[in-house]
Design an enzyme around this catalytic site. Structure first.
Site: not given
Ligand code: NAD
Ligand code: MG
Length: 305
Positions: A197, A210
């Site tokens: 991230s 986080y």
């Molecule tokens: P998202 O909610 O679509 O995806 C996160 C996924 O994590 C969920 O769909 C779920 O399946 C899984 N998850 C959560 N808790 C869980 C558990 N206890 N057991 C199994 N699976 C679990 O959101 P996203 O933003 O696509 O996130 C994907 C990645 O991107 C993450 O690592 C997040 O930290 C990272 N990220 C997101 C952003 C943003 O702005 N959206 C920014 C930087 C990094």
């Protein structure tokens, strides 16, 4: 500009025009959040991603592949010719089913593996199930993660034991156990891609624990690249900036959505579709044959180093 880029830019311009503060309508969901309840529904490349056989015949496990960045990666991998297993929480089955529909439309195999990856045994079982259903494994995408800052949560003041444990177990421990279980099945040309991230480089106080886990993901990426390089396994990470996914309305105050992503140099949040090409590049044994131990930022202009 290609038509794809033009249509993405035009779509964003229309969204920004309807949201004078630069973000999205105020909205909240209960974690983990569902794609169908988002306004607007994110773009995962359903209409735009074009494959070129870059991952033909490879087999991938993507955690958190039901929604957001993971869904965009699943669709892109399938269009590049890979069979795909996605891991997700049981309550996200409807999102997982929608993702698998797009995957299977490409004529590749698609499987869904529900389970809570905070649990060590579930991490091992998830990898075993993926290997069994896919007939092996070539790519592991450690993408599932969690944070929570709604209301008075967030920062030192808002630390709650339950949230902190969940963040540490999922964002760091699960990567260790999933990777340990996957490595015996990976061979020369395989790769591991971790989702980091912008928070690892530019941490915000509200996301204290986080942000620390994401800095640890970068550290792990370098260390694992060192350990697994001699086996011909590459390890890299992608560091997204603010991306419009269920994680945001499910874990932050609804009002925050109005300005979500507006503070980036490009002036807007990214869509999951805009992340997928970085994962495809890193997964490609040909294009990224000498790329390991690196972190690619997809941040809308903020420094990812
Ligand atoms: P998202 O909610 O679509 O995806 C996160 C996924 O994590 C969920 O769909 C779920 O399946 C899984 N998850 C959560 N808790 C869980 C558990 N206890 N057991 C199994 N699976 C679990 O959101 P996203 O933003 O696509 O996130 C994907 C990645 O991107 C993450 O690592 C997040 O930290 C990272 N990220 C997101 C952003 C943003 O702005 N959206 C920014 C930087 C990094
Ligand atoms: Mg989800």
């Amino acid at each position: 500009m290609s038509n794809d880029i033009e249509s993405t830019v035009a779509k964003h311009a229309a969204e920004l025009a309807s949201q004078p503060e630069g973000g999205f309508p105020a909205q909240e969901q209960a974690p983990p959040g569902l794609t169908s309840k988002m306004d607007p529904v994110p773009d995962h490349g359903e209409e735009s991603y074009e494959g070129h056989g870059k991952l033909q015949g490879l087999r991938a496990l993507i955690t958190g592949g039901d929604s957001g960045i993971g869904r965009a990666v699943a669709i892109a991998f399938a269009r590049e010719g890979a069979d795909v297993a996605i891991a997700h929480l049981p309550e996200e089955q409807s999102d997982a089913d929608d993702t698998l529909e797009f995957v299977r439309k490409e004529g590749v195999k698609g499987f869904s593996i529900p389970g809570d990856l905070q649990d060590t045994d579930t991490c091992a079982r998830t990898v075993e199930q993926a290997v069994e259903s896919l007939g092996g494994l070539d790519i592991l995408v450690n993408n599932a993660a969690y944070h929570f800052t709604r209301g008075d949560a967030g920062g030192l003041e808002g630390l709650k034991q339950e949230n902190v444990s969940r963040v540490l177990r999922l964002n760091i421990e699960a990567i260790l156990w999933l990777t340990k279980a996957a490595v015996p099945h990976l061979g020369k040309g395989s790769s591991i891609i971790n989702t980091s991230s912008i928070q690892s480089f530019e941490p915000s106080g509200r996301l204290l624990e986080y942000a620390a886990t994401k800095a640890a993901v970068n550290n792990l990426t370098v260390n694992l690249a060192e350990e697994l390089g001699p086996k011909g396994i590459r390890v890299n990470a992608v560091a997204p900036g603010p991306i419009w996914t269920p994680l945001q309305p499910a874990t932050r105050d609804g009002e925050e959505m109005k300005k979500f992503g507006a503070d980036t140099p490009l002036g807007r949040a990214g869509q999951p579709a805009e992340l997928a090409p970085a994962y495809v590049f890193l997964a490609s044994p040909r294009d990224a044959s000498y790329v390991s131990g690196t972190i690619i930022g997809v941040t809308g202009g903020k420094a990812a180093w």
